[in-house]
Design a protein around this motif. Structure first.
Motif, PDB file in Angstrom:
ATOM      1  N   GLU A  54       0.816  -1.208   0.000  1.00 31.38           N
ATOM      2  CA  GLU A  54       0.000   0.000   0.000  1.00 31.38           C
ATOM      3  C   GLU A  54       0.856   1.267   0.000  1.00 31.38           C
ATOM      4  OE1 GLU A  54      -1.099   0.134   4.786  1.00 31.38           O
ATOM      5  OE2 GLU A  54      -2.550   0.830   3.313  1.00 31.38           O
ATOM      6  N   PRO A  57       2.730   3.079  -4.133  1.00 35.17           N
ATOM      7  CA  PRO A  57       2.378   4.261  -4.948  1.00 35.17           C
ATOM      8  C   PRO A  57       2.837   5.571  -4.310  1.00 35.17           C
ATOM      9  CG  PRO A  57       0.465   2.851  -4.590  1.00 35.17           C
ATOM     10  CD  PRO A  57       1.544   2.319  -3.720  1.00 35.17           C
ATOM     11  N   LEU A  77       4.887   7.143 -13.938  1.00 44.78           N
ATOM     12  CA  LEU A  77       3.490   7.244 -13.536  1.00 44.78           C
ATOM     13  C   LEU A  77       2.753   5.906 -13.664  1.00 44.78           C
ATOM     14  CD1 LEU A  77       1.766   9.971 -12.934  1.00 44.78           C
ATOM     15  CD2 LEU A  77       0.704   9.450 -15.116  1.00 44.78           C
ATOM     16  N   ILE A  80       2.359   3.859 -10.591  1.00 41.78           N
ATOM     17  CA  ILE A  80       1.285   4.253  -9.671  1.00 41.78           C
ATOM     18  C   ILE A  80      -0.047   3.680 -10.163  1.00 41.78           C
ATOM     19  CG2 ILE A  80       0.059   6.207  -8.652  1.00 41.78           C
ATOM     20  CD1 ILE A  80       2.646   7.832  -8.904  1.00 41.78           C
ATOM     21  N   THR A  81      -0.273   3.796 -11.461  1.00 42.54           N
ATOM     22  CA  THR A  81      -1.506   3.252 -12.036  1.00 42.54           C
ATOM     23  C   THR A  81      -1.570   1.738 -11.852  1.00 42.54           C
ATOM     24  OG1 THR A  81      -1.379   4.997 -13.678  1.00 42.54           O
ATOM     25  CG2 THR A  81      -2.948   3.243 -14.105  1.00 42.54           C
ATOM     26  N   ASP A  84      -2.492   1.394  -8.026  1.00 38.91           N
ATOM     27  CA  ASP A  84      -3.784   1.976  -7.612  1.00 38.91           C
ATOM     28  C   ASP A  84      -4.924   1.559  -8.529  1.00 38.91           C
ATOM     29  OD1 ASP A  84      -2.947   3.258  -5.359  1.00 38.91           O
ATOM     30  OD2 ASP A  84      -2.630   5.198  -6.307  1.00 38.91           O
ATOM     31  N   GLY A  85      -4.601   1.168  -9.765  1.00 37.38           N
ATOM     32  CA  GLY A  85      -5.641   0.912 -10.756  1.00 37.38           C
ATOM     33  C   GLY A  85      -6.191   2.227 -11.275  1.00 37.38           C
ATOM     34  N   ALA A  87      -9.592   2.452 -11.741  1.00 40.57           N
ATOM     35  CA  ALA A  87     -10.973   2.487 -11.235  1.00 40.57           C
ATOM     36  C   ALA A  87     -11.054   1.626  -9.980  1.00 40.57           C
ATOM     37  CB  ALA A  87     -11.941   1.978 -12.299  1.00 40.57           C
ATOM     38  N   GLU A  88     -12.089   1.860  -9.200  1.00 36.49           N
ATOM     39  CA  GLU A  88     -12.351   1.070  -7.992  1.00 36.49           C
ATOM     40  C   GLU A  88     -12.318  -0.422  -8.343  1.00 36.49           C
ATOM     41  OE1 GLU A  88     -12.712   3.021  -5.261  1.00 36.49           O
ATOM     42  OE2 GLU A  88     -12.589   1.210  -4.023  1.00 36.49           O
ATOM     43  N   GLY A  89     -11.659  -1.217  -7.490  1.00 33.14           N
ATOM     44  CA  GLY A  89     -11.640  -2.666  -7.716  1.00 33.14           C
ATOM     45  C   GLY A  89     -10.547  -3.126  -8.658  1.00 33.14           C
ATOM     46  N   GLU A  90      -9.681  -2.200  -9.096  1.00 36.24           N
ATOM     47  CA  GLU A  90      -8.576  -2.577  -9.978  1.00 36.24           C
ATOM     48  C   GLU A  90      -7.230  -2.298  -9.303  1.00 36.24           C
ATOM     49  OE1 GLU A  90      -8.968  -0.452 -13.636  1.00 36.24           O
ATOM     50  OE2 GLU A  90     -10.882  -1.402 -14.157  1.00 36.24           O
ATOM     51  N   ILE A  93      -2.894  -3.137  -5.456  1.00 36.10           N
ATOM     52  CA  ILE A  93      -3.256  -3.130  -4.030  1.00 36.10           C
ATOM     53  C   ILE A  93      -4.546  -3.923  -3.835  1.00 36.10           C
ATOM     54  CG2 ILE A  93      -3.934  -1.668  -2.089  1.00 36.10           C
ATOM     55  CD1 ILE A  93      -2.030   0.476  -3.216  1.00 36.10           C
ATOM     56  N   GLU A  94      -5.496  -3.702  -4.738  1.00 38.78           N
ATOM     57  CA  GLU A  94      -6.738  -4.480  -4.709  1.00 38.78           C
ATOM     58  C   GLU A  94      -6.435  -5.971  -4.888  1.00 38.78           C
ATOM     59  OE1 GLU A  94      -9.832  -3.784  -4.042  1.00 38.78           O
ATOM     60  OE2 GLU A  94     -10.617  -5.752  -4.618  1.00 38.78           O
ATOM     61  N   LEU A  97      -5.289  -7.379  -1.692  1.00 39.51           N
ATOM     62  CA  LEU A  97      -6.404  -7.574  -0.759  1.00 39.51           C
ATOM     63  C   LEU A  97      -7.150  -8.871  -1.094  1.00 39.51           C
ATOM     64  CD1 LEU A  97      -7.688  -3.878  -0.532  1.00 39.51           C
ATOM     65  CD2 LEU A  97      -6.810  -5.254   1.372  1.00 39.51           C
TER      66      LEU A  97
END
Lengths: 230, 230
Positions: A54, A57, A77, A80-81, A84-85, A87-90, A93-94, A97
């Motif tokens: 976590e 990024p 960059l 980081i993408t 972090d993805g 969009a939500e759920g991508e 880090i997701e 989880l």
């Protein structure tokens, strides 16, 4: 064709030689890849390693913040993408989880960091602080443990699929993504470091940065090993 | 329907009231938008303002580095992409270099910062340092001068197109892009700030951050005005 070793070759060799200090040879990691860890030990590793994931990024954004080169920033960059993805759920880090869920941890207990031991926290924080406070090229050099990551990821994937059959294979998506991302990232980082480090002093600092990063990963393993036994 | 002012409304009103401290009312800016600046004065402004432009992605990366919220980071990242572009020859910094060419400056003399006066450098550096060292929500609040930017950009575009006809209209692409980007960005930043600043103290700090940012922009104008006369 004669093989003439250039100073750059020597520099790259000095960086690559740190493979022997990579955390894959840590006893806890060896035990993991040999399928000798218990479910609790795997869970402990996954929950603790999340603190590293976590913070990646933020470490990479700190490098961006220090970097005056637009072309390098544009490329950096993507890291980081990746984590972090878009969009939500991508994102990575997701994916971590979901690995947590696959090994029997709730998202909540992974995200709130309740299992993270102090030694892991200190090592990760030291890495982020390094990226914030050191010259950006040194911070880029510290990322070069990614040179050694694909071999480890391949081994780890095999170990998890064969030895830890209680873990749903869908939970291993993070490792599969890194098989593709790490070579691309390390190739870029190596090009940046060899381009920007021209003097002996600059190269020594890059090697020291990579050595520091090996220490970070190793110290995390030590702390996890101490907490969860081996 | 009765209009009941909530504490959030008061907070947003306090933020919006800083419109009167925005740099569009600075004498140099008024003169610019009234078409009263000479070619040398326009060039001086463009060359100095570039130092601000080129530091924006580093300021935004510093905010990313301090921000633990993935959803905010995902959205904030677009600001960096807007300025750096996703490929060579794209993005806001490149557009500003083209504005420089349109007003008769070489790319080189804009990029190497030879015209940047100390007062501009100090103000911009103070802004980047603020983003690096203050809590990330305050740094987000400091970006809220974007609430006032679209009106200024629209005025500026009209002024440049009508009064400074010696400037090729293609050079104004940066201003046109910001007409679209600034409202999107300020809407997001305002949502972040109103969500995260719940106590009177937090709100006071957000207002102070925006006030600080108004000072940054005003001090830049003062320094440019002093250097290029009005």
């Amino acid at each position: 064709m004669t093989a003439v070793l250039t100073e750059t070759d020597d520099f790259v060799a000095a960086l690559r030689s740190h493979a022997r200090r990579y955390h894959d040879s840590h006893p806890f990691h060896v035990a993991m890849n040999e399928g000798r860890l218990s479910q609790d030990q795997i869970r402990g590793w996954v929950a603790n390693r999340f603190y590293y994931q976590e913070n990646i990024p933020r470490k990479d954004a700190a490098i961006l913040a220090n970097c005056p080169d637009r072309a390098v920033r544009r490329q950096w960059l993507r890291r980081i993408t990746d984590h972090d993805g878009t969009a939500e759920g991508e994102g990575g880090i997701e994916a971590w989880l979901r690995l947590g869920e696959a090994v029997g941890l709730t998202r909540e207990e992974v995200e709130d960091g309740r299992h993270v031991v102090p030694g892991v926290r200190f090592a990760v924080d030291a890495y982020v602080t390094f990226a914030r406070t050191r010259p950006w090229v040194e911070a880029v050099a510290s990322s070069l443990t990614e040179l050694f990551a694909p071999d480890l990821m391949a081994q780890r994937l095999t170990a998890f699929e064969r030895r830890y059959t209680w873990i749903d294979g869908d939970g291993l998506a993070y490792f599969r993504a890194r098989l593709r991302q790490a070579p691309r990232d390390s190739e870029h980082a190596l090009a940046v470091v060899t381009t920007h480090c021209r003097t002996a002093e600059e190269r020594a600092k890059a090697v020291a940065a990579l050595s520091f990063k090996c220490d970070v990963l190793w110290a995390m393993m030590d702390a996890i090993d101490r907490a969860y036994g081996n």
